[in-house]
Enzyme design. Structure first.
Site, PDB file in Angstrom:
ATOM      1  N   GLU A  24       0.862  -1.197   0.000  1.00 24.26           N
ATOM      2  CA  GLU A  24       0.000   0.000   0.000  1.00 24.26           C
ATOM      3  C   GLU A  24       0.887   1.231   0.000  1.00 24.26           C
ATOM      4  O   GLU A  24       1.897   1.283   0.696  1.00 24.26           O
ATOM      5  CB  GLU A  24      -0.895   0.071   1.245  1.00 24.26           C
ATOM      6  CG  GLU A  24      -2.026  -0.913   1.325  1.00 24.26           C
ATOM      7  CD  GLU A  24      -2.888  -0.686   2.580  1.00 24.26           C
ATOM      8  OE1 GLU A  24      -2.786   0.401   3.200  1.00 24.26           O
ATOM      9  OE2 GLU A  24      -3.649  -1.591   2.938  1.00 24.26           O
TER      10      GLU A  24
ATOM     11  N   GLU B 143     -13.660   5.652  -0.315  1.00 22.82           N
ATOM     12  CA  GLU B 143     -14.567   4.714   0.354  1.00 22.82           C
ATOM     13  C   GLU B 143     -15.318   5.428   1.480  1.00 22.82           C
ATOM     14  O   GLU B 143     -14.745   5.730   2.524  1.00 22.82           O
ATOM     15  CB  GLU B 143     -13.770   3.519   0.892  1.00 22.82           C
ATOM     16  CG  GLU B 143     -13.063   2.739  -0.204  1.00 22.82           C
ATOM     17  CD  GLU B 143     -12.111   1.690   0.343  1.00 22.82           C
ATOM     18  OE1 GLU B 143     -12.576   0.708   0.952  1.00 22.82           O
ATOM     19  OE2 GLU B 143     -10.881   1.872   0.179  1.00 22.82           O
TER      20      GLU B 143
ATOM     21  N   LYS C  98     -15.473   4.162   5.430  1.00 20.50           N
ATOM     22  CA  LYS C  98     -14.274   3.900   6.240  1.00 20.50           C
ATOM     23  C   LYS C  98     -14.297   4.790   7.481  1.00 20.50           C
ATOM     24  O   LYS C  98     -14.565   6.000   7.387  1.00 20.50           O
ATOM     25  CB  LYS C  98     -12.998   4.164   5.437  1.00 20.50           C
ATOM     26  CG  LYS C  98     -12.719   3.134   4.359  1.00 20.50           C
ATOM     27  CD  LYS C  98     -11.262   3.141   3.941  1.00 20.50           C
ATOM     28  CE  LYS C  98     -10.387   2.501   4.999  1.00 20.50           C
ATOM     29  NZ  LYS C  98      -8.984   2.335   4.562  1.00 20.50           N
TER      30      LYS C  98
ATOM     31  N   GLU D  84      -9.035   9.097   5.487  1.00 18.75           N
ATOM     32  CA  GLU D  84      -9.282   7.672   5.261  1.00 18.75           C
ATOM     33  C   GLU D  84     -10.309   7.428   4.157  1.00 18.75           C
ATOM     34  O   GLU D  84     -10.301   6.387   3.513  1.00 18.75           O
ATOM     35  CB  GLU D  84      -9.751   7.004   6.553  1.00 18.75           C
ATOM     36  CG  GLU D  84      -8.660   6.797   7.583  1.00 18.75           C
ATOM     37  CD  GLU D  84      -7.662   5.724   7.168  1.00 18.75           C
ATOM     38  OE1 GLU D  84      -8.017   4.862   6.352  1.00 18.75           O
ATOM     39  OE2 GLU D  84      -6.518   5.770   7.645  1.00 18.75           O
TER      40      GLU D  84
END
Length: 372
Positions: free
Chosen positions: A267, A321, A324, A330
């Site tokens: 990541e 997203e 999250k 985030e």
């Protein structure tokens, strides 16, 4: 005669599997496909999006069957995840590991190119000692199941780590694992070395920068021109933090006795939006980091400390997203917005035009319409 035909079929199956899956990371660039959201495109649309943008590698954080079905025949290499919540159960039951592999791997290959299983995520960098103890037994049981099913030579077993496993990472030559984790880390590395698995690290210059923006040069963090840093021990110069973090990982592995193990960034990314205290989280910085990272990876070069080890990385993440938890950042790491349009222009095209779409991307978008 039946058994002869069965043997021939099995041989052909395994040969096809080897051709389709055995190749490691295709190229140098991949994208994490996280799905903690209720508004992102369907898996089928995601496959179309990845293929249109020539994304050949992806990681998911579970083994969702709808996703695995959608990727069948796509040619995209995929690493699936065994979530942390399964580790304790899998670690004490070989039968449970076998069931999991049969249901989530054997049932989909070779049509779906499952090339790896990430057992847990950031386990040793977390705060649960019970998971630390369960990690290696779970890894061994999953690998044993793959071996029994004649899949171990084609499906890699790994476990991504966070920066939380390091006691030190600056300068790069000072990279070292926490002594408290070595009773768990060293046996894990021994097993991964035995089965020839790389070391996966989730590495974020973004997180390092927002933790100390007064002392870290933003340009150094996002691959822009800067004076860089000089490592007195190795006499090496670094002009970007990403490579410094990779080499700190190599240094830690070397100190632990595993200097030949490959490091892959499982990541890395930059948030396009954040809370007021998340200095540097902006569309401009996210675009610059991800565009320059992609350029750097496409050069297929190594790092200052490991010049012959081509750097490979999975960008986090495919989409913003919305479900999250945590700070605003985030929910804003996506290269694409929830509607499938690009979050900013790094040369990709979305499922629909965006205000960030360049004229070049619009041409590609028109081609994408034909695919849909």
């Amino acid at each position: 005669m039946f058994y002869v035909m069965l043997s021939i079929f099995r041989y052909v199956f395994l040969l096809l599997l080897a051709v389709l899956i055995a190749s490691a990371f295709t190229g140098t660039y991949g994208v994490n496909y996280g799905r903690i959201a209720d508004n992102i495109p369907s898996p089928e649309s995601v496959v179309t999006l990845m293929k249109a943008n020539k994304i050949k590698n992806t990681r998911i954080y579970d083994a969702d069957h709808d996703v695995l079905k959608a990727f069948k025949g796509s040619g995209i290499e995929i690493i699936i995840g065994l979530p942390n919540g399964f580790l304790k159960d899998i670690s004490v039951s070989q039968d449970r590991a076998m069931d999991w592999v049969k249901q989530n791997v054997e049932a989909f290959v070779p049509g779906t190119r499952i090339r790896g299983i990430a057992v847990g995520n950031e386990v040793l960098g977390g705060g649960d000692p019970q998971l630390w103890e369960a990690l290696l037994p779970a890894v061994k049981n999953i690998h044993a199941a793959l071996d029994t099913l004649h899949l171990a030579d084609h499906v890699e077993v790994s476990s991504p780590h966070s920066a939380g496993v390091f006691s030190s990472s600056y300068p790069p030559s000072a990279g070292a694992f926490k002594e408290t984790l070595m009773p768990y880390m060293k046996p894990l590395l021994e097993f991964f070395s035995k089965i020839n698995s790389p070391f996966y690290i989730n590495t974020y210059p973004f997180l390092a920068y927002i933790s100390d923006p007064e002392h870290i040069d933003l340009n150094y963090a996002i691959f822009k021109k800067n004076k860089g840093i000089y490592d007195e021990t190795t006499k090496l110069h670094y002009d970007n933090m990403f490579e410094a973090q990779i080499d700190a990982t190599y240094a830690a592995l070397e100190k632990a006795g595993f200097g030949k193990m490959e490091v892959i960034a499982s990541e890395t990314g930059w948030a396009s939006r954040g809370d007021p205290h998340e200095v540097g989280a902006s569309v401009s910085n996210a675009r610059t980091y991800n565009k320059n990272l992609r350029k750097r990876l496409l050069k297929k070069k190594g790092t200052p400390y490991r010049p012959k080890k081509v750097v490979k990385a999975y960008v986090f993440a495919m989409f913003n997203e919305n479900l999250k938890p945590g700070p605003t950042s985030e929910r804003n790491f996506g290269l694409f917005k929830a509607d499938g349009s690009i979050a900013y222009d790094i040369g990709f095209t979305g499922l629909k035009p965006s205000s960030a779409t360049s004229s070049f991307s619009l041409k590609v978008y028109n081609k994408l319409l034909v695919l849909l």
